[in-house]
Design a protein around this motif. Structure first.
Motif, PDB file in Angstrom:
ATOM      1  N   UNK A 122     -21.908  60.212  21.975  1.00  0.00           N
ATOM      2  CA  UNK A 122     -21.974  60.086  23.443  1.00  0.00           C
ATOM      3  C   UNK A 122     -23.165  59.218  23.862  1.00  0.00           C
ATOM      4  N   UNK A 123     -24.288  59.369  23.160  1.00  0.00           N
ATOM      5  CA  UNK A 123     -25.473  58.544  23.466  1.00  0.00           C
ATOM      6  C   UNK A 123     -25.181  57.074  23.164  1.00  0.00           C
ATOM      7  N   UNK A 153     -25.137  53.854  25.763  1.00  0.00           N
ATOM      8  CA  UNK A 153     -25.809  52.562  25.531  1.00  0.00           C
ATOM      9  C   UNK A 153     -24.823  51.404  25.652  1.00  0.00           C
ATOM     10  N   UNK A 154     -23.619  51.629  25.106  1.00  0.00           N
ATOM     11  CA  UNK A 154     -22.577  50.586  25.202  1.00  0.00           C
ATOM     12  C   UNK A 154     -22.205  50.340  26.668  1.00  0.00           C
ATOM     13  N   UNK A 155     -22.064  51.450  27.431  1.00  0.00           N
ATOM     14  CA  UNK A 155     -21.720  51.329  28.854  1.00  0.00           C
ATOM     15  C   UNK A 155     -22.831  50.593  29.614  1.00  0.00           C
ATOM     16  N   UNK A 156     -24.076  50.879  29.303  1.00  0.00           N
ATOM     17  CA  UNK A 156     -25.216  50.217  29.959  1.00  0.00           C
ATOM     18  C   UNK A 156     -25.203  48.708  29.669  1.00  0.00           C
ATOM     19  N   UNK A 157     -24.890  48.372  28.407  1.00  0.00           N
ATOM     20  CA  UNK A 157     -24.798  46.957  28.015  1.00  0.00           C
ATOM     21  C   UNK A 157     -23.680  46.258  28.781  1.00  0.00           C
ATOM     22  N   UNK A 192     -18.268  56.563  33.198  1.00  0.00           N
ATOM     23  CA  UNK A 192     -18.272  56.881  31.761  1.00  0.00           C
ATOM     24  C   UNK A 192     -19.630  57.449  31.346  1.00  0.00           C
ATOM     25  N   UNK A 193     -20.710  56.838  31.889  1.00  0.00           N
ATOM     26  CA  UNK A 193     -22.073  57.329  31.585  1.00  0.00           C
ATOM     27  C   UNK A 193     -22.253  58.746  32.112  1.00  0.00           C
TER      28      UNK A 193
END
Length: 260
Positions: A71-72, A76-80, A111-112
């Motif tokens: 999930x973490x 990070x992928x969503x933030x990118x 999603x985050x």
């Protein structure tokens, strides 16, 4: 198979009573152990079950921790992706493209939020699992201590009695060989049917040992004559006269002392 040497009725009665005294002594030794072997076995099973439960709980904990890591990574992928889509918005040619990228940013933000919600839930699960693990460990320590204590008790009793018990079992087998098979079968059948395992008893105060039923004087005389094997009509036990019983008890006591 070698045939057993023919012996007199009196010799059969003496051998049967000796066998009974030996088997009664073995019973006595085993009664001292009582329920201890079963208690130890149950505790061993309980400890093994708790260890398996701990193993399972730790595996479940690892799975939850892996899920948190996943999930973490997802966050990070969503933030990118949000960075990427926000940057792309600077170069859009029309509102449609801008709105499309805004929706992508919004989706990644959701999603985050969802991933963070899951992480919180996972952390609560970890707390609960750790609590259960600690409780199980405490119970396991207590049961292991109890098992150690009971095993110590059993080992002590075995150390004191095992040598004598093995020697008595050999003597029991030796005496069995002196007696014809038909009588041995009858002896074992009676032993299994009576509570105290006494298949051969002496006449005491006009009644068979441990019984209140009086034996008629004529039958008592027949028992004392040692000419035939007589059983108690109420319990089915084989009867011997008190004199023979006392003589054999004295003889067997010497044997028991030697075997200790």
């Amino acid at each position: 198979m070698a045939t057993k040497t023919e012996i007199t009725v009196e010799e059969k009665l003496r051998a049967l009573y000796d066998l009974q005294l030996i088997d009664a002594r073995i019973d006595e030794i085993r009664n001292v152990r009582g329920e201890l072997p079963l208690e130890v076995e149950d505790l061993e099973d309980e400890v093994a079950g708790m260890n398996k439960r701990l193993e399972k709980l730790n595996l479940e904990l690892e799975t939850i921790e892996d899920s948190i890591k996943a999930k973490k990574n997802q966050i990070e992928e969503s933030k990118e992706l949000i960075k990427k889509y926000t940057k792309q918005q600077d170069n859009v040619r029309n509102n449609r493209e801008y709105n499309s990228l805004s929706k992508e940013v919004e989706f990644q933000e959701l999603e985050i939020q969802l991933a963070e919600k899951h992480i919180k839930e996972f952390k609560v699960q970890i707390e609960q699992k750790n609590l259960t693990i600690e409780e199980t460990k405490d119970r396991l320590t207590a049961r292991e201590e109890h098992l150690k204590h009971k095993q110590g008790e059993l080992d002590e009793i075995l150390k004191e009695t095992e040598k004598e018990e093995q020697a008595l079992i050999k003597e029991s087998q030796k005496f069995e060989k002196k007696i014809e098979d038909r009588l041995i079968k009858a002896y074992k059948r009676i032993r299994s049917n009576v509570k105290n395992g006494l298949a051969v008893v002496a006449v005491e105060r006009g009644a068979s040992g441990g019984s209140f039923f009086t034996i008629p004087p004529q039958v008592q005389m027949e028992i004392a004559s040692r000419k035939k094997i007589i059983t108690d009509e109420h319990s089915g036990r084989i009867l011997v006269d008190p004199t023979l019983a006392d003589e054999e008890k004295e003889k067997m006591e010497k044997l028991f002392t030697k075997l200790k």
